[in-house]
Each structure stands twice: as structure tokens, then as C-alpha cells.
Write an enzyme that holds these catalytic residues in place. Structure first.
Site, short mmCIF file in Angstrom:
data_model
loop_
_atom_site.label_atom_id
_atom_site.label_comp_id
_atom_site.label_asym_id
_atom_site.label_seq_id
_atom_site.Cartn_x
_atom_site.Cartn_y
_atom_site.Cartn_z
N LYS A 194 -13.13 -5.08 9.96
CA LYS A 194 -13.83 -4.14 9.06
C LYS A 194 -15.29 -3.96 9.48
CE LYS A 194 -10.69 -5.14 5.28
NZ LYS A 194 -10.36 -6.13 4.27
N GLU A 204 -3.05 -10.45 4.09
CA GLU A 204 -2.36 -9.86 5.24
C GLU A 204 -1.01 -10.55 5.40
OE1 GLU A 204 -3.69 -7.18 7.09
OE2 GLU A 204 -4.90 -7.31 5.31
N GLU A 219 -10.24 5.83 5.34
CA GLU A 219 -11.15 5.34 4.30
C GLU A 219 -10.68 3.99 3.73
OE1 GLU A 219 -14.18 6.80 2.92
OE2 GLU A 219 -14.14 4.73 2.24
N GLY A 271 -10.87 -1.63 0.69
CA GLY A 271 -9.79 -1.22 -0.22
C GLY A 271 -10.11 0.11 -0.89
N VAL A 319 0.83 -1.21 0.00
CA VAL A 319 0.00 0.00 0.00
C VAL A 319 0.87 1.26 0.00
CG1 VAL A 319 -1.85 1.26 1.19
CG2 VAL A 319 -1.86 -1.24 1.20
N GLY A 360 -0.61 -9.41 -3.67
CA GLY A 360 -0.53 -8.37 -2.64
C GLY A 360 -1.84 -8.16 -1.89
N VAL A 396 -11.43 -0.10 5.08
CA VAL A 396 -12.57 -0.99 4.77
C VAL A 396 -12.81 -0.94 3.26
CG1 VAL A 396 -15.02 -1.46 5.11
CG2 VAL A 396 -13.65 -0.56 7.00
#
Ligand code: NDP
Ligand code: HSE
Length: 403
Positions: free
Chosen positions: A200, A185, A124, A129, A12, A182, A127
Site C-alpha cells: 500500500k 489476507e 481505489e 479499504g 470483497v 474477513g 489502499v
């Protein structure tokens, strides 16, 4: 000039750097200021990265640099990420994150800290993506009393289920693909055992109903118990098996929240959500049903949501973004045991015995079913009721049917 620092240059974090760079011109235009990446913190070295000049190892450099306005935390977990987030907020720097574990466990505390120090904590990307869901939930649906939130909230497990069914992959092969993409987790048991979806639904419940719902208050079941046999039985009557997170408003401000595999009818749009896609269905007393859909994991979709939060903050660094998330309570969350629903059952018993025990059931068929195995759908009943009816029976699978 608005200066940004990224903590954690993994899937990310590297996506955030890429979006900030690739879309830099339009971001500056939309913010009406220059938004610049000033630092990246990671434990590893990246000598070949185009951003190699920006790397530092010591978070204190960022903490002590008054020019840093926004810290993007994409390390993950609730230890070092919590420490760095706390220190950044105390230094008056707004923090943006995709880290749902931290938000679900310490969201209230960190939001309070942001408020005390005149900065923001936005999440944001934590939850769904890339799906815009948290801001719509708290802003666009603000006129509603929200009744329930139901979501396919984990891209990895949805990807695994889809690949096993459509491409005939084994569980391990499908998980390896999700990791290579990717999506998973660091410890993929968080995906497979439902803990990620649990975090989430906690965040969604807190924003929908206004109080912190903690992960340890939410009964959670993952996808390990879902077999291809169950998938075939469900398919024979037009259902898909999906891992759902659910939060339902209860009387006296309580919340029923849980995570479990469900049979979802093909007529429900959630059944068509495949691969890494997520979807969140929300019911409000004015809008009725509304659904949010998109890529639930992955580098650039997640970075899209993170950078949107960066842009929001950069437009007005001192704006009060308090979102009405209040402290939780030990008696806030009720379990789903009292929630009546039809059940899917696969068990070692005859069709006659299934009818005797559970009443007017719908029998299911699949090719190659062994003798003695019966699968069926029941009328709506609570969990204690179905357990009582099946007492002493060798049950292979039992899942709720979403109605
Ligand atoms: P990664 O593991 O890919 O990235 C995390 C990075 O942080 C790694 O480079 C890691 O290094 C680094 N890191 C670890 N410890 C430290 C430290 N003390 N200081 C600085 N850097 C550190 O994770 P993701 O990018 O996949 O996920 C980041 C967060 O975003 C997680 O909370 C995840 O749940 C969430 N998320 C992920 C999505 C995805 O699609 N991947 C989507 C939505 C949310 P090293 O590898 O050496 O440990
Ligand atoms: N591991 C998570 C998933 C990442 O697969 O959904 C996105 O939150």
C-alpha cells in the site's frame, strides 16, 4: 446499459455484488444509465446464491463478450489475477480492483496497457479499504508538491494490536477474530509481517511522487516484535505503538519508503486509530497536513470503494484517466537508515549505562519489569548511530518514535 463482471466471489467480490444490487437504483441515477451485473467468475460453486444464474467458470466468456464493459478483479494475488486483468484490458474492458499486490508489483505495466487499449485501470480499494484516498491524492491535492505520506495501512494488524491491548487477547486469538471478520489476507503473514502495508505504501508513493516504487525496494518490518511489555512502556509516557507505512520525498526525485512499528504520541491523531480502522496523513506544500480516516478492510467498506470506481468508469467509458504514474528505477528508493528520529529502546542494561551510551535519555517505567531491563527514549539520531551506541547490548526491542 453498462455491464459488469466480477472475478472472485469472496469477501470483497460478494460485497461488490451486494452494493451493486442494494444501491442499484441510486447507482443508475448517478451514472444516468443502467449498470448491470452480468457475470460472476469463481472456482467454487454457489448453488444457494441469489446470483447463481450469473456464475460462469471460464473467464473467456467475459473476455469474448463485447457487451461486458467493466471487469471487477477481486481474486487477489499476482498470478491468475494478472493474467485475467491483462486479457480484459487487451479486450478493451476497463478493470477495477482491490488487489494491492497486483497494483504494487505490476501497476505501471497495467496502466500502460489500459492506456494503449483506450480503457481504464482503477484501484481505489487497494489502499485503505473504504477510505477515499487515491482519488483525493491525485485530484484534490493535485495543486501540491507532496512532501510525505504516513499511514496506518493494515486493518488486520491494527485490529490485532487493539484487541491484544484492550481485550487482553493473545496474538493468535486476535488474528483469528480478524480472519473471521474477513479482514486478513488469504495468507495472513502478509498482514502480520508488513508486506500488505508495504504494497500500500508503494501505491501511495507512486501516486504521490509519480514513479513506480516496487515492494522489494521497501524495507519492511511487521508487528511480530511488538510485545505487551513495549506497549506498557510506551503507554506510560503517552504513546501508542502503530505499524506505519511511510514515504518521504527526497532530493532529486528520490523517495524514502519503509514500513515499521513506531511509537506515536497521543497528541498525533494517528494514535487514536483503532481496530480495523486505517488513517493516512499527507503533507503538501500548500495544504499542510491532511488526514484520511475510515474502515481499512471488510466486505462492504471495500466494496464501497470498488463500486465508486465502477461508477466513475460507467459515467464515461472512454475517458482518459491516466494518473501520471511513471516507470520506477533501481535507484529511486532510498532506505530509512539516514533518517534521524528519536528511538524507543528496551534492553538489558542499567539506567546509568543507557545514559552513558545514548546521552540524555528519557527513562520509562512499567509495573512488573524484571531486574536488569531498562526502557528509554533517545534524542533524534540515525539508525547507524543508535546501533553504534548499543553495540554489544542485548536489545529486546527498538522502534522509531514518529515526530
Ligand atoms: P477472498 O479469498 O475472500 O476472495 C477471493 C475469491 O476468488 C475466492 O472466492 C476464491 O476462491 C476466488 N478465486 C480464487 N482463484 C480464482 C480463479 N482462478 N478464478 C476465479 N475466482 C478465483 O479474498 P478477499 O475478497 O478478501 O480479497 C480479494 C482481494 O481484495 C485481495 O487482493 C485482497 O488483498 C483485497 N482486499 C481485501 C480486503 C478485505 O477486507 N478482505 C480489503 C481490501 C482489499 P477460493 O476461496 O476457493 O480460493
Ligand atoms: N488484509 C488487509 C488489511 C485487507 O487487513 O488491511 C485490506 O487491504
Amino acid at each position: 446499459m453498462v455491464n459488469v463482471a466480477i472475478l472472485g466471489f469472496g469477501t470483497v467480490g460478494s460485497g461488490v455484488a451486494e452494493v451493486l444490487t442494494t444501491n442499484g437504483g441510486l447507482i443508475d441515477h448517478r451514472v444516468d444509465d443502467l449498470v448491470r451485473l452480468k457475470y460472476i467468475v469463481d472456482v467454487r460453486d454457489f448453488p444457494n446464491s441469489p446470483y447463481k444464474e450469473l456464475f460462469v467458470k471460464d473467464f473467456a466468456v467475459i473476455e469474448n463478450d463485447p457487451q461486458v464493459d467493466i471487469v471487477v478483479e477481486t481474486i487477489g494475488g499476482a498470478t491468475i489475477a494478472r493474467e485475467f486483468t491483462t486479457r480484459a484490458l487487451k479486450a478493451g474492458k476497463s478493470v477495477v480492483t482491490s488487489n494491492k499486490e497486483l497494483v504494487a508489483t505490476h501497476g505501471y505495466e497495467l496502466l500502460q496497457l489500459a492506456k494503449e487499449h483506450g480503457c481504464s485501470y482503477l484501484f481505489e480499494a487497494s489502499v485503505g479499504g473504504g477510505i477515499p484516498i487515491l482519488r483525493p491524492l491525485t485530484s484534490c491535492l493535485a495543486a501540491n508538491e507532496l512532501e510525505q505520506v504516513t499511514g496506518i495501512l493494515n486493518g488486520t494488524t491494527n485490529y490485532i494490536l487493539t484487541r491484544m491491548i484492550k481485550a487482553g487477547l493473545t496474538f493468535d486469538q486476535a488474528l483469528a477474530e480478524a480472519q473471521a471478520n474477513g479482514y486478513a489476507e488469504k495468507d495472513p503473514t502478509a498482514d502480520v509481517d508488513g508486506h500488505d502495508a508495504c504494497r500500500k505504501i508503494c501505491i501511495l508513493a507512486a501516486l504521490a511522487f509519480g514513479r513506480h516504487v516496487y515492494p522489494d525496494q521497501v524495507t519492511t518490518e511487521g508487528i511480530r516484535g511488538v510485545t505487551l511489555e513495549d506497549v506498557a512502556y510506551a503507554d506510560s509516557v503517552g504513546y501508542k505503538i502503530k505499524l506505519l507505512g511511510r514515504a518521504i520525498r527526497q532530493p532529486e526525485g528520490r523517495v524514502c519508503a519503509f514500513v515499521a512499528p513506531h511509537l506515536v504520541s497521543r497528541e498525533n491523531p494517528l494514535s487514536g486509530v483503532e481496530d480495523v480502522f486505517n488513517a493516512i496523513a499527507v503533507t503538501g506544500n500548500a495544504i499542510g497536513d491532511v488526514m484520511f480516516y475510515g474502515r481499512g478492510a471488510g466486505k462492504l467498506p471495500t466494496a464501497s470503494a470498488v463500486v465508486a470506481d465502477v461508477i466513475d468508469i460507467a459515467k464515461d467509458l472512454k475517458k482518459d484517466r491516466h494518473n501520471g504514474w511513471e516507470e520506477g528505477a533501481s535507484d529511486l528508493v532510498v532506505s530509512a537508515v539516514g533518517l534521524a528520529s528519536p528511538w524507543y529502546v528496551r534492553a538489558q542494561l542499567s539506567a546509568g549505562e543507557a545514559r552513558e551510551r545514548c546521552g540524555d535519555v528519557q527513562l520509562l517505567a512499567r509495573s512488573g519489569a524484571p531486574a536488569g531491563e531498562t526502557a528509554f527514549l533517545t534524542a533524534p539520531m540515525t539508525e547507524p548511530e543508535i546501533l553504534e551506541k548499543l553495540a554489544g547490548v542485548d536489545v529486546s526491542s527498538r522502534f522509531r518514535v514518529l515526530v
